[in-house]
Design an enzyme around this catalytic site. Structure first.
Site, short mmCIF file in Angstrom:
data_model
loop_
_atom_site.label_atom_id
_atom_site.label_comp_id
_atom_site.label_asym_id
_atom_site.label_seq_id
_atom_site.Cartn_x
_atom_site.Cartn_y
_atom_site.Cartn_z
N GLY A 106 4.45 3.67 -1.12
CA GLY A 106 5.48 3.82 -2.14
C GLY A 106 6.74 3.09 -1.71
O GLY A 106 7.32 2.30 -2.44
N GLY A 107 7.15 3.38 -0.50
CA GLY A 107 8.31 2.72 0.07
C GLY A 107 8.23 2.73 1.57
O GLY A 107 7.49 3.53 2.16
N MET A 108 8.99 1.86 2.21
CA MET A 108 9.09 1.86 3.66
C MET A 108 10.56 1.70 4.01
O MET A 108 11.22 0.76 3.57
CB MET A 108 8.25 0.73 4.25
CG MET A 108 8.10 0.82 5.76
SD MET A 108 7.40 2.39 6.32
CE MET A 108 5.71 2.23 5.77
N GLU A 109 11.04 2.65 4.83
CA GLU A 109 12.48 2.77 5.05
C GLU A 109 13.01 1.81 6.11
O GLU A 109 13.83 2.18 6.95
CB GLU A 109 12.80 4.22 5.45
CG GLU A 109 12.25 4.68 6.80
CD GLU A 109 10.86 5.26 6.76
OE1 GLU A 109 10.47 5.93 7.73
OE2 GLU A 109 10.14 5.03 5.78
N GLU A 144 9.87 12.84 7.95
CA GLU A 144 9.52 12.99 6.54
C GLU A 144 9.90 14.33 5.93
O GLU A 144 10.25 14.40 4.75
CB GLU A 144 8.03 12.71 6.35
CG GLU A 144 7.62 11.29 6.69
CD GLU A 144 8.31 10.23 5.84
OE1 GLU A 144 8.99 10.58 4.86
OE2 GLU A 144 8.17 9.04 6.16
N HIS A 169 16.23 8.29 4.43
CA HIS A 169 15.76 7.89 5.75
C HIS A 169 16.86 7.19 6.56
O HIS A 169 16.74 7.06 7.78
CB HIS A 169 14.56 6.95 5.62
CG HIS A 169 13.24 7.66 5.60
ND1 HIS A 169 12.82 8.50 6.60
CD2 HIS A 169 12.22 7.64 4.69
CE1 HIS A 169 11.61 8.95 6.33
NE2 HIS A 169 11.23 8.45 5.17
N TYR A 191 5.65 15.91 4.92
CA TYR A 191 6.63 15.82 3.84
C TYR A 191 6.92 17.17 3.21
O TYR A 191 8.07 17.61 3.13
CB TYR A 191 6.11 14.88 2.74
CG TYR A 191 5.92 13.44 3.14
CD1 TYR A 191 6.80 12.46 2.70
CD2 TYR A 191 4.84 13.05 3.93
CE1 TYR A 191 6.61 11.12 3.04
CE2 TYR A 191 4.65 11.73 4.28
CZ TYR A 191 5.54 10.77 3.83
OH TYR A 191 5.35 9.45 4.18
N ASP A 229 -2.05 7.19 12.17
CA ASP A 229 -2.14 7.22 10.71
C ASP A 229 -2.85 8.48 10.23
O ASP A 229 -2.64 8.92 9.09
CB ASP A 229 -2.89 5.97 10.21
CG ASP A 229 -2.61 5.68 8.74
OD1 ASP A 229 -1.45 5.77 8.34
OD2 ASP A 229 -3.57 5.36 8.02
N HIS A 245 14.54 9.04 -1.65
CA HIS A 245 13.78 9.36 -0.44
C HIS A 245 13.99 8.29 0.63
O HIS A 245 14.33 8.61 1.78
CB HIS A 245 12.30 9.48 -0.79
CG HIS A 245 11.43 9.88 0.37
ND1 HIS A 245 11.13 11.19 0.66
CD2 HIS A 245 10.83 9.14 1.34
CE1 HIS A 245 10.38 11.24 1.74
NE2 HIS A 245 10.18 10.00 2.17
N GLU A 246 13.81 7.04 0.24
CA GLU A 246 13.94 5.96 1.23
C GLU A 246 15.39 5.83 1.72
O GLU A 246 15.62 5.55 2.90
CB GLU A 246 13.44 4.65 0.66
CG GLU A 246 11.99 4.67 0.16
CD GLU A 246 11.00 5.19 1.18
OE1 GLU A 246 11.24 5.06 2.39
OE2 GLU A 246 9.97 5.75 0.77
N PRO A 288 0.78 -1.24 0.00
CA PRO A 288 0.00 0.00 0.00
C PRO A 288 0.81 1.29 0.00
O PRO A 288 0.25 2.37 -0.18
CB PRO A 288 -0.82 -0.12 1.29
CG PRO A 288 0.04 -0.94 2.20
CD PRO A 288 0.74 -1.92 1.31
#
Length: 430
Positions: A94-97, A144, A125, A209, A201, A121-122, A92
């Site tokens: 874009g990315g998770m760092e 962010e 992080h 961001y 959330d 971006h990731e 779900p």
């Protein structure tokens, strides 16, 4: 695992991992599947399913360049390796760092390396977020906002100022759109949030961001890039592997850069940025020479120049996004069809361009694009795309009916986070 992983499968099926660096437990991720590994640099590689791994390795080939650029700017990469994992389309985000192993959506695999700002971006992080981590979700912008700023600087280092300026202008557009969604006076448009009694959330909007990015960009402009870069590098060194709050950051900024200069402190409007709504009056305004040329071509087309005669040579994804975002709210079916026939938006493999195009098609009820819309909504589960498309569909009775028909097919394939988001939009009843 979001740690150091083996690059070869063991015949006995036993899997081990190691995470030697300490990190606040705000991220922990485990992925299970038939994965293969490809090396893309001396410290980096990509994991993906066999059908995707070669494409992913090619797409992410600049990762090592990004690591080197980030290190030149903000100090050593302290996590050993930086690997990436391409997840199934239902992911779900874009990315998770996740430390040492970024989890990525396959929607960045455009086939031309045009969407790799997400990787920057990731990667960023690894400094802001994993190395220095927000202490609470109220301080989400410290992860962010910093990371979006670092992403922009990494992209400038590799691809040049014109490229980074385009990203900055798109970032401002995202900020404006989020202000429209939340309301310009909403407390949720503050950088420092108050999420007491709420789902964290709820605070994960574009404000952290984009407003965060522009706050740091404004500070860079005020102090000068050389002094600002020195401040940031020292910040990451001094607070490495620690948590950070907004108050502690401001205290550090005052000690290291403001140093009792009340006139300077007032001009920075720190409280307006952190604890106030909307857009502070001292925001630095970013401009893009490239986008000015895009706007000229758009106006030419609106004035009657055939689309095939527009000068779109060497346009990147960002040029096209700006073009599509600035189309009039209402276009004739003939004009929309001309764009699609000339530039092939409905057939593009670039998810960002396809998303913006489909938003225009929904607004203008362009029926030839509806099969592509259904294919897009049933073929991936990234909330960044799902939420606006379903919201736009739901604005009309016919669109809502179409949205529910598509969602009935797609819902079983979505991640639970995406399901909870779209259920609310469509008032879905099980």
């Amino acid at each position: 695992m979001s740690a150091e992983n083996p690059t070869q499968k063991k015949t006995d099926g036993v899997y081990t991992f190691e995470m030697p660096q300490p990190i606040p437990s705000y991220l922990l991720a485990l992925a299970v599947g038939d994965l293969e590994f490809r090396e893309i640099g001396p410290r980096s590689g990509v994991y993906a399913e066999p059908a995707v791994v070669e494409k992913a390795a090619w797409e992410l080939a600049d990762t090592e360049k990004m690591m080197a650029a980030a290190e030149r700017l903000y100090g050593p990469y302290r996590w050993g390796r930086y690997d990436l994992l391409i997840l199934p389309p239902s992911f779900p985000f874009g990315g998770m760092e996740n430390p040492r192993l970024t989890f990525l959506t396959p929607t960045i695999l455009a086939g031309d390396r045009s969407l790799v700002a997400l990787v920057a971006h990731e990667l960023a992080h690894s400094w802001s977020g994993n190395l220095v981590t927000n202490a609470t979700w109220n301080d989400f912008w410290l992860n962010e906002g910093f990371t979006t700023y670092l992403e922009n600087r990494i992209m400038e280092e590799i691809y040049g100022k014109e490229y980074a300026d385009m990203l900055a202008v798109l970032s401002f557009q995202n900020w404006q759109k989020e202000l429209e969604n939340l309301g310009a006076e909403s407390a949720d448009t503050h950088l420092r949030l108050n999420l007491a009694g709420r789902d964290p959330d709820d605070g994960m909007t574009d404000i952290a961001y984009e407003k965060g990015f522009y706050f740091l960009k404004t500070l860079e402009h005020a102090f000068g890039r050389e002094k600002w870069d020195a401040f940031l590098r020292d910040y990451f060194d001094q607070f490495a592997f620690q948590t950070m709050t907004s108050a502690r950051f401001v205290e550090h900024l005052q000690q290291e850069r403001i140093k009792g200069n009340t006139e300077l402190a007032e001009s920075l409007q720190i409280d307006a940025w952190l604890y106030g709504p909307g857009v502070p009056s001292n925001v630095v305004r970013m401009e893009s020479v490239a986008f000015a040329k895009v706007e000229a071509q758009l106006q030419s087309w609106l004035a009657g120049t055939p689309a095939k005669n527009l000068d779109v040579s060497n346009w990147t994804t960002h040029h096209w996004l700006h073009f599509l975002r600035n189309l009039p709210d209402s276009l004739s079916k003939t004009k929309i069809a001309e764009l699609d026939a000339t530039f092939g938006f409905s057939q593009t493999g670039n998810s960002e361009i396809r998303f913006e195009w489909l938003m225009q098609c929904i607004k203008n009820q362009y029926e030839p694009a509806y099969p592509v819309l259904e294919q897009f909504l049933t073929g991936m589960g990234r909330r960044k795309f799902l939420e606006p498309l379903y919201k736009e569909l739901a604005k009309s009775p016919a669109g809502l009916t179409r949205a529910k028909s598509i969602y009935e097919k797609a819902r079983p394939t979505y991640h639970s986070l995406a399901v909870s988001t779209v259920d609310k939009i469509l008032n879905w009843e099980i």
